[in-house]
Design a protein around this motif. Structure first.
Motif, short mmCIF file in Angstrom:
data_model
loop_
_atom_site.label_atom_id
_atom_site.label_comp_id
_atom_site.label_asym_id
_atom_site.label_seq_id
_atom_site.Cartn_x
_atom_site.Cartn_y
_atom_site.Cartn_z
N ARG A 44 0.74 -1.06 0.04
CA ARG A 44 -0.02 -0.07 0.07
C ARG A 44 0.79 1.30 0.02
O ARG A 44 0.51 2.18 -0.65
CB ARG A 44 -0.88 0.07 1.28
N GLU A 45 1.93 1.14 0.85
CA GLU A 45 2.90 2.44 0.73
C GLU A 45 3.39 2.57 -0.58
O GLU A 45 3.67 3.77 -1.10
CB GLU A 45 3.82 2.12 1.94
N ALA A 46 3.84 1.48 -1.21
CA ALA A 46 4.31 1.65 -2.57
C ALA A 46 3.54 2.27 -3.60
O ALA A 46 3.71 2.96 -4.44
CB ALA A 46 4.86 0.03 -3.16
N ALA A 47 2.08 1.81 -3.40
CA ALA A 47 0.99 2.41 -4.15
C ALA A 47 0.94 3.94 -3.83
O ALA A 47 0.69 4.67 -4.82
CB ALA A 47 -0.34 1.61 -3.97
N LEU A 48 0.97 4.40 -2.49
CA LEU A 48 0.97 5.59 -2.18
C LEU A 48 2.04 6.32 -2.80
O LEU A 48 1.93 7.82 -3.48
CB LEU A 48 1.03 5.82 -0.60
N HIS A 49 3.14 6.03 -2.60
CA HIS A 49 4.50 6.78 -3.57
C HIS A 49 4.29 6.74 -4.99
O HIS A 49 4.72 7.77 -5.35
CB HIS A 49 5.79 5.61 -3.19
N ARG A 50 3.75 5.89 -5.64
CA ARG A 50 3.53 5.84 -7.02
C ARG A 50 2.52 6.84 -7.37
O ARG A 50 2.65 7.63 -8.24
CB ARG A 50 3.01 4.48 -7.70
N GLU A 51 1.31 6.99 -6.51
CA GLU A 51 0.26 8.04 -6.85
C GLU A 51 1.00 9.39 -6.50
O GLU A 51 0.33 10.18 -7.39
CB GLU A 51 -0.79 7.63 -5.89
N ILE A 52 1.56 9.59 -5.61
CA ILE A 52 2.30 11.13 -5.29
C ILE A 52 3.35 11.50 -6.56
O ILE A 52 2.88 12.61 -6.85
CB ILE A 52 2.73 11.18 -3.81
N HIS A 53 3.80 10.26 -6.85
CA HIS A 53 4.69 10.51 -8.14
C HIS A 53 3.76 11.06 -9.35
O HIS A 53 4.17 11.99 -10.01
CB HIS A 53 5.56 9.67 -8.45
N GLU A 54 2.81 10.34 -9.69
CA GLU A 54 2.04 10.32 -10.77
C GLU A 54 1.24 11.66 -10.80
O GLU A 54 1.02 12.61 -11.99
CB GLU A 54 0.86 9.46 -10.91
N GLU A 55 0.58 12.22 -9.54
CA GLU A 55 -0.16 13.30 -9.14
C GLU A 55 0.66 14.31 -9.23
O GLU A 55 0.22 15.51 -9.88
CB GLU A 55 -1.08 13.18 -8.28
N ILE A 56 1.62 14.66 -8.69
CA ILE A 56 2.15 15.72 -8.31
C ILE A 56 3.80 15.71 -8.38
O ILE A 56 4.45 16.81 -8.13
CB ILE A 56 1.90 16.36 -6.80
N ALA A 57 4.37 14.83 -9.19
CA ALA A 57 5.80 14.64 -9.36
C ALA A 57 6.56 14.96 -7.92
O ALA A 57 7.59 15.50 -8.11
CB ALA A 57 6.19 15.50 -10.45
N GLY A 58 5.91 14.28 -6.81
CA GLY A 58 6.62 14.65 -5.57
C GLY A 58 7.16 13.27 -5.03
O GLY A 58 6.66 12.36 -5.56
N LYS A 59 8.16 13.44 -3.85
CA LYS A 59 8.38 12.43 -3.32
C LYS A 59 8.15 12.67 -1.88
O LYS A 59 8.57 13.53 -1.29
CB LYS A 59 9.99 11.98 -3.56
N ALA A 60 7.50 11.63 -1.18
CA ALA A 60 6.86 11.98 0.09
C ALA A 60 7.61 11.04 1.18
O ALA A 60 8.10 9.90 0.58
CB ALA A 60 5.35 11.94 0.40
N ASP A 61 7.95 11.44 2.49
CA ASP A 61 8.23 10.41 3.64
C ASP A 61 7.12 10.02 4.31
O ASP A 61 6.38 11.10 5.17
CB ASP A 61 9.12 11.06 4.33
N ILE A 62 6.63 8.58 4.18
CA ILE A 62 5.60 8.48 4.83
C ILE A 62 5.80 8.21 6.53
O ILE A 62 6.70 7.54 6.67
CB ILE A 62 4.88 7.24 4.47
N VAL A 63 4.95 9.03 7.26
CA VAL A 63 5.39 8.76 8.80
C VAL A 63 4.31 7.63 9.47
O VAL A 63 5.12 6.84 9.87
CB VAL A 63 4.73 10.30 9.34
N ARG A 64 3.02 7.62 9.18
CA ARG A 64 2.45 6.44 9.71
C ARG A 64 1.08 6.65 9.01
O ARG A 64 0.50 7.47 8.42
CB ARG A 64 2.15 6.80 11.06
#
Length: 145
Positions: A44-64
């Protein structure tokens, strides 16, 4: 069951990134960045990273994991994450080119109860979760996240 992941993206300035949705004949509303978990996603976390990259060309650090909503047909997982850089203009998600999907606009809002009250964030349940977390300080802020 369909699974979706969404991110409460807290910026280094202590604001939150939201997407304003404008569709014909529908009142304007806002959503958190994210989307569906695909079979090819490792987690699920990989999916979130992919979505953030696709939607806003960003890279996030997931906290929790912040909150889970579940119905008979869908599970939505909301994660708290930090983000320092993004570019909405460079988003590549399929939603941007789909016919009839309306407009998407990335906005920063103050991570405050007043900031939340100034927009119609969907789903409403996450608004209640965020209000509570802001009130107790459990989202952190510029200095504490």
């Amino acid at each position: 069951m369909i699974e979706r992941v969404r991110a409460v993206l807290v910026t280094t300035d202590g604001t939150m990134l939201v997407i304003r949705r404008t569709k014909p004949d529908v009142p304007e509303y806002w959503v958190l960045p994210g989307g569906g978990v695909e079979p090819s996603d490792e987690s699920r976390e990989a999916a979130l990273h992919r979505e953030i990259h696709e939607e806003i060309a960003g890279k996030a650090d997931i906290v929790r994991l912040l909150h889970t909503m579940e119905s008979d047909y869908e599970r939505q997982l909301f994660y708290l994450a930090r983000i320092a850089t993004w570019s909405f203009e460079d988003g590549t998600g399929p939603e941007f080119s789909a016919e009839g999907r309306g407009e998407y606009a990335l906005e920063e809002i103050p991570l405050t109860v007043e900031g939340l009250d100034g927009i119609d964030l969907k789903p409403e349940e996450i608004v209640h979760v965020l209000r509570g977390a802001i009130s107790t300080g459990s989202l952190g802020g510029k200095a504490t996240l």
